[in-house]
Enzyme design. Structure first.
Site, PDB file in Angstrom:
ATOM      1  N   ARG A 262       0.591 -10.423  -4.033  1.00  0.00           N
ATOM      2  CA  ARG A 262       0.732 -11.396  -2.945  1.00  0.00           C
ATOM      3  C   ARG A 262      -0.459 -12.342  -2.868  1.00  0.00           C
ATOM      4  O   ARG A 262      -0.329 -13.462  -2.369  1.00  0.00           O
ATOM      5  CB  ARG A 262       0.995 -10.686  -1.622  1.00  0.00           C
ATOM      6  CG  ARG A 262       2.401 -10.048  -1.593  1.00  0.00           C
ATOM      7  CD  ARG A 262       2.642  -9.218  -0.346  1.00  0.00           C
ATOM      8  NE  ARG A 262       1.758  -8.079  -0.252  1.00  0.00           N
ATOM      9  CZ  ARG A 262       1.981  -6.871  -0.791  1.00  0.00           C
ATOM     10  NH1 ARG A 262       3.103  -6.653  -1.455  1.00  0.00           N
ATOM     11  NH2 ARG A 262       1.116  -5.892  -0.650  1.00  0.00           N
TER      12      ARG A 262
ATOM     13  N   GLU B  32      -5.930   6.262  -3.593  1.00  0.00           N
ATOM     14  CA  GLU B  32      -5.837   7.508  -2.838  1.00  0.00           C
ATOM     15  C   GLU B  32      -5.530   8.683  -3.764  1.00  0.00           C
ATOM     16  O   GLU B  32      -6.094   9.762  -3.626  1.00  0.00           O
ATOM     17  CB  GLU B  32      -4.744   7.371  -1.773  1.00  0.00           C
ATOM     18  CG  GLU B  32      -4.662   8.555  -0.837  1.00  0.00           C
ATOM     19  CD  GLU B  32      -3.637   8.348   0.259  1.00  0.00           C
ATOM     20  OE1 GLU B  32      -3.374   9.317   0.980  1.00  0.00           O
ATOM     21  OE2 GLU B  32      -3.098   7.236   0.381  1.00  0.00           O
TER      22      GLU B  32
END
Length: 176
Positions: free
Chosen positions: A59, A96
């Site tokens: 994006r 993560e």
């Protein structure tokens, strides 16, 4: 009058349960919302010269291209590993659950060029930090980092400011 936040859709439990996903595609789809976002991303940098705008996949490409156009600057994509066709430099960063790698063409930024880093969302700051390191390895100078959304509870702003970066975000959302 609507502000940027009014154009962003929140989707519960995406991509995992307990996450509130901030979907900026609704902002991009609205001509007025998109214009407001680009204008507000540029506002703190009025009168500042930039040679290049770096957009982080994916994006950040949409925002970065529009911002570069407005600044009459070049646009440089920072992509996921294996997506660029010419010689690249790479930077790994932690996710993560694991590691990711981003790349930039090794001739995309020249020493001394002034660069604005742009992306839609600042969470942990890992991708942005990797992008900053790539720009700096090529000799570019990051003048600012601009985002639509900041998720301050995830620590990205503090991480980037700890690197000496100026961070600008149009809106914040508490929580994940």
């Amino acid at each position: 009058m609507k502000d940027v936040r009014d154009y962003i859709r929140t989707i519960a439990d995406f991509p995992h349960e307990g996450i509130l996903f901030r979907d900026v595609t609704t902002l991009f789809a609205d001509p007025r919302g998109f214009r407001i976002a680009i204008d507000q991303l540029l506002h703190p940098y009025a009168g500042v010269r930039f040679d290049k705008v770096v957009g982080l996949e994916a994006r950040g490409f949409i925002l970065g291209g529009a911002v570069a156009h407005q600044l009459s600057a070049g646009f440089v994509p920072i992509r996921k590993k294996g997506k660029l066709p010419a010689a690249v430099i790479s930077e790994a960063y932690q996710l993560e659950y694991g590691e990711a790698i981003v790349e930039v063409h090794d001739d995309a930024i020249q020493p001394g060029e002034r660069v604005l880093l742009v992306d839609d969302l600042l969470a942990t700051g890992g991708t942005a930090e990797a992008g900053i390191k790539l720009v700096e390895r090529l000799g570019g100078e990051i003048i600012g980092c601009a985002f639509i959304v900041d998720l301050p509870d995830l620590g990205g702003r503090k991480r980037l400011e700890g690197l000496g970066m100026e961070v600008h975000a149009l809106c914040t959302y508490e929580g994940l």
